[in-house]
Design a protein around this motif. Structure first.
Motif, PDB file in Angstrom:
ATOM      1  N   ASN A 286      -1.516  -7.643   3.043  1.00  0.00           N
ATOM      2  CA  ASN A 286      -0.140  -7.988   2.676  1.00  0.00           C
ATOM      3  C   ASN A 286       0.222  -7.368   1.327  1.00  0.00           C
ATOM      4  OD1 ASN A 286       2.378  -9.123   2.506  1.00  0.00           O
ATOM      5  ND2 ASN A 286       1.699 -11.207   2.933  1.00  0.00           N
ATOM      6  N   VAL A 287       0.808  -6.162   1.360  1.00  0.00           N
ATOM      7  CA  VAL A 287       1.178  -5.434   0.144  1.00  0.00           C
ATOM      8  C   VAL A 287       2.507  -5.962  -0.389  1.00  0.00           C
ATOM      9  CG1 VAL A 287       1.777  -3.182  -0.810  1.00  0.00           C
ATOM     10  CG2 VAL A 287      -0.030  -3.368   0.914  1.00  0.00           C
ATOM     11  N   LEU A 288       2.531  -6.262  -1.677  1.00  0.00           N
ATOM     12  CA  LEU A 288       3.778  -6.652  -2.331  1.00  0.00           C
ATOM     13  C   LEU A 288       4.462  -5.465  -3.004  1.00  0.00           C
ATOM     14  CD1 LEU A 288       3.059 -10.100  -4.045  1.00  0.00           C
ATOM     15  CD2 LEU A 288       4.494  -9.643  -2.061  1.00  0.00           C
ATOM     16  N   ALA A 289       3.684  -4.637  -3.687  1.00  0.00           N
ATOM     17  CA  ALA A 289       4.283  -3.527  -4.420  1.00  0.00           C
ATOM     18  C   ALA A 289       3.238  -2.460  -4.685  1.00  0.00           C
ATOM     19  CB  ALA A 289       4.891  -4.010  -5.732  1.00  0.00           C
ATOM     20  N   VAL A 290       3.707  -1.213  -4.776  1.00  0.00           N
ATOM     21  CA  VAL A 290       2.842  -0.057  -5.021  1.00  0.00           C
ATOM     22  C   VAL A 290       3.499   0.812  -6.090  1.00  0.00           C
ATOM     23  CG1 VAL A 290       1.753   1.977  -4.017  1.00  0.00           C
ATOM     24  CG2 VAL A 290       2.093  -0.058  -2.606  1.00  0.00           C
ATOM     25  N   TRP A 291       2.700   1.237  -7.042  1.00  0.00           N
ATOM     26  CA  TRP A 291       3.146   2.227  -8.024  1.00  0.00           C
ATOM     27  C   TRP A 291       2.026   3.242  -8.200  1.00  0.00           C
ATOM     28  CZ3 TRP A 291       0.716   3.884 -12.401  1.00  0.00           C
ATOM     29  CH2 TRP A 291       1.429   4.767 -13.224  1.00  0.00           C
ATOM     30  N   ALA A 292       2.382   4.522  -8.396  1.00  0.00           N
ATOM     31  CA  ALA A 292       1.383   5.548  -8.668  1.00  0.00           C
ATOM     32  C   ALA A 292       1.894   6.478  -9.755  1.00  0.00           C
ATOM     33  CB  ALA A 292       1.030   6.327  -7.405  1.00  0.00           C
ATOM     34  N   ILE A 293       0.999   7.273 -10.288  1.00  0.00           N
ATOM     35  CA  ILE A 293       1.263   8.124 -11.442  1.00  0.00           C
ATOM     36  C   ILE A 293       2.517   8.979 -11.226  1.00  0.00           C
ATOM     37  CG2 ILE A 293      -0.269   9.940 -10.573  1.00  0.00           C
ATOM     38  CD1 ILE A 293      -1.086  10.459 -13.486  1.00  0.00           C
TER      39      ILE A 293
END
Length: 642
Positions: A286-293
């Protein structure tokens, strides 16, 4: 028709000449170069500012280098005050850099001026000119090169003196990430709250190139429902070059106060396998949020928000941080307190949003990319049986995030319905590992029950003598897409698993009889040793392996409560999408960019209040102070990490 387009453009350019442009970004950490832009259906305007009173240049490059770049060359005459703009093309040959004038000058000057320190020019052009020496503006990641010199050229056709300042930056022009008034325009008014989830002074290891750190964080107690309408990265100042990604997952009820450990390594040489198997598996779906470089803040449209409800009070989320240490040169003691900030509102949106992940589900050697290839494709499916969990009128995707590692060159998420491919949901033909931005899907894409999603990643190992493999290191590979949508459904992820037996048949290798299938480390070492030193990599073996990844496979649907369904999946037959953009310039023979892209080094963002180091306490706050404070506890996810 052409006269009509030109007339409309001239009217648009005239009206916009004195107006502020909606999008802007500094191009370098020192803020000596700035670019602003705006666009309509046919044209784009650029306003380029540089800290010089001499010439300034801005180019679109195939790979961050100068060769084969489409360049705007400009200066403000010191004597007359008149601006000059030229459309040029760079070829780098044995005689050096040669920025020649284009036969067809496609950039039109809108305005230009200078003061005692800076020069600024505004120009306009068709998005696609069909000129072989012009690069079109597309939805792909575009490599911008920029340069300046303190002196004007001697004349329109004079020799150009070498630059004294230059740089490169990746930009996606058609995204809200660079809206100048982005937060104000998207969040609107009203009372907003902030909930920070972050790790607390994590010691960064030395002597390794990859570390995944996990920590469980307990959600605050709330007595009414909120919607999360924005997500901001909290990257500790000074650590921007090592924090590769942050993912926040929502854990099921089995993860509670009694669970230990609350903090552990979740991938790499120091992975805590017991914690991964006993704890992380209860969070990763259950992914809430993703951030990457390279990414920026993420905001939700007015139709939806991620729910935070009283039922979620005192439940745990899991923060996963990937530290990319491969370029680290110092061995000093470094600590990190990065994470994410969630912006909440009590003014509920009409729909609950959710995140669906899709892609390859093998993060190991079963994804094998042969050495010295430019265009090896790995595909995965979100099967019709998975999308059958959607409501009858479907789900609406409003944001996509495409992800691979350093060998990734192209990513496309195809949408197939009734045997016919529709326009892609996400596509980047110039993927940049150091610039990973969530992109708005406009208009929203409706996925109906029975539709299929096909994710394709194209990898390059040009110049390598050994294969690249699936895995968690930046030098290993993944192929994933994260889709933010509404209304929320039980489906958390869908993707493809490689058939273990068929894989070994394809590479023509038999594991030693004494190996147990549960002895993963020994199997991995033996298989990689064979592929690295004994496998005969030639055209036939590469084509055979490519055929394997294009052939029969197994799809899997995973729900938020960890119910898994495996579906044998033969190759999908469909009518390919006929992209009208490919017919815009039928007689054009484009200049081909280098396949081996030159990734720019990660850039440190300008300091902001959000980057400052804070203690490891998650809280919901207003401008007036804390509403709720909770001790940060940590955990990371077992799978689907980027």
């Amino acid at each position: 028709m052409l006269r009509w387009i030109v007339a409309v453009w001239l009217l648009w350019a005239e009206r916009a000449a004195g107006q502020a442009l909606r999008y802007s970004s500094y191009l370098d950490p020192e803020r000596r170069f700035h670019l602003a832009w705006d666009y309509n259906a046919t044209h784009i305007q650029l306003e380029y500012t540089a800290a010089t009173r001499g010439w300034l240049a801005l180019g679109i490059s195939p790979n961050g280098g100068m060769n084969q770049s489409d360049v705007i060359f400009a200066w403000i005459d010191d004597t007359t005050g008149l601006p000059h703009v030229q459309d040029r093309w760079i070829d780098v040959g044995s005689s050096g850099v040669n920025p020649t004038l284009d036969d067809k000058q496609d950039w039109t000057l809108v305005s230009g001026k200078q003061n005692t320190t800076h020069s600024i020019v505004r120009v306009a052009r068709l998005l696609t000119t069909c000129d072989p020496r012009d690069r079109p503006f597309t939805n792909d990641t575009m490599r911008i090169i920029f340069a300046a010199n303190p002196r004007d050229p001697a004349g329109e056709a004079a020799m150009i003196e070498q630059h004294s300042m230059r740089g490169t930056k990746s930009v996606v022009f058609f995204t809200d990430a660079f809206l100048t008034e982005r937060a104000a325009s998207i969040l609107g008014g009203g009372s907003l709250l902030q909930m920070d989830v972050r790790v607390d002074n994590v010691p960064i290891p030395t002597g390794i190139d990859t570390s995944y750190h996990c920590k469980l964080i307990k959600l605050p107690e709330v007595n009414k429902k909120y919607h999360i309408i924005g997500v901001r990265p909290l990257i500790q100042r000074g650590n921007e070059h090592i924090v590769h990604h942050v993912v926040v997952y929502y854990c099921d009820s089995t993860v509670n106060d009694t669970v230990t450990p609350k903090e552990f390594e979740c991938a790499g040489d120091n992975v805590d396998e017991e914690a991964m198997m006993n704890i992380a598996v209860h969070c990763h779906s259950n992914v809430l949020a993703v951030w990457a470089i390279g990414g920026s803040d993420m905001y939700f449209p007015p139709e939806a928000g991620l729910p935070l409800t009283p039922e979620m009070s005192d439940r745990f989320v899991m923060v996963e941080i990937h530290y990319d240490l491969s370029m680290r040169t110092d061995q000093a003691d470094v600590q990190d307190s990065s994470g994410m900030s969630f912006i909440l509102t009590e003014q509920l949106r009409p729909n609950d949003a959710a995140v669906l992940s899709t892609g390859t589900m093998d993060f190991n050697f079963l994804i094998t990319i042969p050495p010295n290839v430019d265009d090896f494709v790995v595909s995965s499916y979100c099967h019709t049986q998975c999308t059958s969990m959607f409501p009858a009128d479907g789900i609406n995707i409003f944001q996509s995030f495409l992800h691979a590692h350093t060998h990734g060159r192209k990513i496309i998420l195809r949408h197939i319905r009734d045997g016919k491919e529709l326009p892609p949901i996400g596509k980047d033909d110039a993927y940049d590992f150091n610039y990973q931005e969530s992109r708005n899907v406009q208009p929203y894409r409706t996925i109906l029950p029975g539709d299929t999603l096909k994710l394709e990643c194209t990898f390059s190992t040009a110049g390598m003598s050994k294969p690249a493999y699936g895995g968690f290191s930046s030098h290993d590979e993944m192929c994933l897409a994260y889709l933010t949508y509404y209304p929320a459904t039980p489906l958390a992820s869908c993707g493809t698993n490689v058939n273990f037996t068929n894989y070994y048949t394809t590479i023509n290798y038999t594991l030693p009889a004494e190996y147990s299938l549960t002895d993963y480390r020994s199997i991995q070492i033996a298989t990689k040793d064979f592929l690295n030193s004994q496998m005969q990599w030639d055209t036939t073996s590469v084509q055979t392996l490519q055929g394997f990844y294009n052939g029969d496979t197994s799809s899997e649907c995973v729900t938020i409560d960890l119910n898994r369904t495996a579906i044998p999946t033969p190759p999908l037959e469909y009518t390919p999408y006929d992209d009208p953009a490919t017919r815009m310039c039928p007689n054009l023979t484009p200049n081909q960019p280098s396949q081996r892209l030159q990734a720019e080094p990660p850039r440190k963002p300008a300091p902001t209040a959000a980057n400052s180091t804070q203690h490891s306490v998650a809280s919901i706050t207003t401008a007036g102070g804390n509403l709720v404070s909770v001790i940060v506890i940590l955990l990371l996810c077992v799978c689907q990490r980027i």
